[in-house]
Design an enzyme around this catalytic site. Structure first.
Site, short mmCIF file in Angstrom:
data_model
loop_
_atom_site.label_atom_id
_atom_site.label_comp_id
_atom_site.label_asym_id
_atom_site.label_seq_id
_atom_site.Cartn_x
_atom_site.Cartn_y
_atom_site.Cartn_z
N ASP A 177 -22.00 4.09 43.37
CA ASP A 177 -21.52 4.93 42.27
C ASP A 177 -22.75 5.66 41.75
OD1 ASP A 177 -20.73 6.11 39.89
OD2 ASP A 177 -19.44 4.44 39.29
N HIS A 178 -22.84 6.96 42.04
CA HIS A 178 -24.09 7.66 41.75
C HIS A 178 -24.43 7.66 40.26
CE1 HIS A 178 -21.25 11.01 40.98
NE2 HIS A 178 -22.17 11.45 40.15
N HIS A 240 -16.82 5.62 37.18
CA HIS A 240 -17.98 6.05 36.39
C HIS A 240 -17.91 5.55 34.95
CE1 HIS A 240 -18.93 8.34 39.80
NE2 HIS A 240 -18.33 9.45 39.50
#
Length: 484
Positions: A177-178, A240
Site C-alpha cells: 500500500d504505497h 489507504h
C-alpha cells in the site's frame, strides 16, 4: 547534512507486468532513484517479464524513456542512467502458459535475494505463484510483492490469501500500500510514540474527534473502467484510509517490529463498530468548467458508483470510546490535500470569559502536499485592549525545518521496494489485516447495493455533497477547509 544511505544486499528482482503502466511510472523510476542514491550497487539484476515481444535491448530503451519521463530530477543523470540500464534484462512470458518460464528460470541466481513483483491483475497471482515453484525459482527465502486491489470483498480476499498461501508463507508475502511508504505517514508513529508530550493526551479524555481527509482535485481520468467497478470505498477507504486510521488510533506496540505493529493495527480494525447507514454519505461529481462529469468519464450514463465517501466511525475500546473518527475522500474536489487532524477538547474552564471565544488545540499532520506537522495553540492577541485570544500555528513544514536536501524524501515506492529487499514487513499489510478491513467495509457496500440509491451529486471543484457537511454539523462540529 544528508542522511546516510546504506546499500542493500545484492538481489534479483523480477517485475511481472514489466512493460505496464505501474512499472513504467513508479517501479522502475523508483529503482533508478535508489541506484542514484547509492542504495543499489554491485551485482544486481532487474528482469522485466511480460507478454510483449521484445528483446533486452528494446526493453532497456523502453525503460530509458520511462525514466526520462517519470524519473524526476535524477532523470538527467546520463552516466548513472547508462549504468542502471545495464542491470536490466527481459523475458517474454505467458503467465498462464509455458512460454518464457524456462528462460526466466535460467536467468535467476540462487546465491542472492530473489524477489518477484506481481504488477499484474490479481487473477494472475495464483498462476505466477504456481509456476515460480514449478520451475524452481522460489524457495523459503524468496519474496513476492502484490499490489492492490487485494480482492474486491471479504470472500475474494480470503480466496487470494488461500491461493498465495499454497505456495508462499505469510512472511514472504508483501501486500503493498504505497500510502504506508509516505514519509509523513511513518512520522505518525514517531510523533505518537517518540514524544512524551502527545501520548498521555492521545485518548477520548482529551481528544474531541479526529478528521482524516484524502482529497483529490483530479477525476478518474484513464482509470474509468477500473474505478467504475470499484468506487471510492473499495479504492480508498478499505485500504489507504483504513491504514491511516489504524496508525493514528493503535496502541503502542511492544517493539517497532513487523508483527508487533501489525498486531496493534488489527486490534483497531476489529474494534470498529459497524457503520450505521445514517453515518455515511456517498457522492458522485458532476461536470463543470469544461470538465466532464463522472458518468461521462466512465462512459456509463447509469453508473451508481461513488467518487466520494464521508463517514463517521467509532472504535469501541478503552482509549477511544466516545471519540468519533470522521473520514472523507473524493475525486474532483477543490484541492489536492491529504491530512489527519486531531481536534483536542476545549479547556474545561475558561478564566477569560465569554468574550474570549472558544479555542482549542489542533494537531495537523499534512501528508501531501507540503508534508509537515502543525500544532495550533492559543495565545494573547498582541496589543492593548485587554485579553483577546487568537489561535496561531506552530508549523513544521519539513522542507523549511529540515532544509531542501533532508526534506527531499524518497518516493513511497522507493522505500517500500527497498524494505522488500531488506525483508522488513512493517509497512506492509498482513493477510488477516486485509480480511478484517473487508469485513468492516463489506456491509456498507452491501447496503448500497441493496438500496440501489444513486450517489448524491456534487459540483466539481467543491468540498463534496452538502450531506457530508451535515454529517459533522449535526454533531456540532465542522470539517476543516480542504487546503493544500
Amino acid at each position: 547534512m544528508a542522511s546516510r544511505v546504506i546499500p542493500v544486499d545484492p538481489f534479483d528482482l523480477v517485475v511481472f507486468g514489466g512493460t505496464g503502466d505501474l512499472a513504467r511510472r513508479k517501479i522502475l523510476p523508483a529503482l533508478f532513484r535508489r541506484y542514484v542514491a547509492g542504495q543499489i550497487e554491485g551485482d544486481v539484476r532487474l528482469i522485466g517479464a511480460a507478454r510483449s515481444e521484445m528483446d533486452a535491448t528494446a526493453y532497456r530503451e523502453m525503460v530509458r524513456e520511462a525514466i526520462l519521463e517519470f524519473g524526476g530530477d535524477e532523470a538527467g543523470r546520463k552516466t548513472e542512467l547508462a549504468a542502471f540500464l545495464k542491470m536490466l534484462d527481459y523475458v517474454t512470458l505467458d503467465a498462464k502458459g509455458t512460454q518464457g518460464w524456462a528462460d526466466l528460470a535460467a536467468k535467476m541466481r540462487t546465491d542472492r535475494i530473489c524477489a518477484f513483483y506481481f504488477s499484474v491483475a490479481p487473477s494472475l497471482f495464483g498462476d505466477l505463484a504456481k509456476r515460480l515453484h514449478k520451475h524452481g525459482m522460489a524457495d523459503d527465502e524468496s519474496r513476492i510483492v502484490v499490489e492492490k486491489p487485494f480482492g474486491r470483498d471479504l470472500e475474494t480476499a480470503r480466496a487470494l490469501n488461500r491461493t498465495l498461501a499454497r505456495h508462499f508463507h505469510e512472511g514472504q508475502i508483501y501486500r503493498i500500500d504505497h500510502y504506508l511508504g509516505k514519509e509523513t505517514v511513518q512520522n505518525l508513529m514517531a510523533i505518537r510514540f517518540g514524544n512524551v508530550l502527545f501520548e498521555p493526551l492521545w485518548n477520548s479524555q482529551y481528544v474531541d474527534h479526529i478528521q482524516i481527509t484524502v482529497a483529490e482535485s483530479v477525476g478518474v481520468g484513464g482509470r474509468g473502467d477500473y474505478y467504475d467497478s470499484s468506487g471510492a470505498m473499495r479504492d480508498m477507504v478499505q485500504n489507504h484510509m483504513m491504514q491511516l486510521l489504524c496508525l493514528i488510533a493503535m496502541e503502542p506496540p511492544a517493539k517497532f517490529e513487523p508483527d508487533a505493529v501489525r498486531d496493534e493495527k488489527l486490534k483497531v480494525i476489529r474494534a470498529l463498530d459497524p457503520v450505521e447507514p445514517e453515518n455515511v454519505v456517498r457522492g458522485q461529481y458532476e461536470g463543470g468548467d469544461a470538465q466532464p462529469g463522472y458518468r461521462a468519464q466512465v462512459e456509463n450514463a447509469d453508473s451508481l458508483t461513488e467518487s466520494f465517501v464521508a463517514l463517521k466511525a467509532h472504535i469501541s475500546n478503552w482509549r477511544w470510546a466516545g471519540t468519533p473518527f470522521y473520514l472523507r475522500t473524493g475525486k474532483r474536489l477543490k484541492e489536492r490535500a491529504s491530512e489527519i487532524a486531531v481536534m483536542f477538547k476545549d479547556a474545561p474552564h475558561s478564566i477569560f470569559g465569554a468574550d474570549a471565544g472558544r479555542h482549542h488545540n489542533i494537531l495537523t499532520i499534512r501528508l501531501q502536499p507540503n508534508e509537515g506537522i502543525e500544532l495550533g495553540v492559543t495565545i494573547k492577541e498582541p496589543g492593548p485592549g485587554g485579553m483577546r485570544l487568537i489561535d496561531v500555528p506552530l508549523d513544521m513544514t519539513f522542507a523549511e525545518a529540515l532544509g531542501p536536501e533532508e526534506a527531499d524524501f524518497p518516493d513511497a515506492y522507493e522505500r517500500l521496494i527497498m524494505d522488500v529487499i531488506r525483508g522488513n514487513q512493517t509497512l506492509f499489510m498482513r493477510g488477516d489485516e486485509v480480511e478484517a478491513a473487508w469485513a468492516w467495509t463489506d456491509p456498507v457496500i452491501a447496503e448500497w447495493d441493496a438500496q440501489s440509491d444513486a450517489p448524491l451529486p456534487y459540483a466539481s471543484g467543491s468540498s463534496g455533497p452538502d450531506d457530508a457537511l451535515m454529517l459533522m454539523h449535526r454533531d456540532g462540529r465542522r470539517w476543516r477547509e480542504i487546503r493544500p
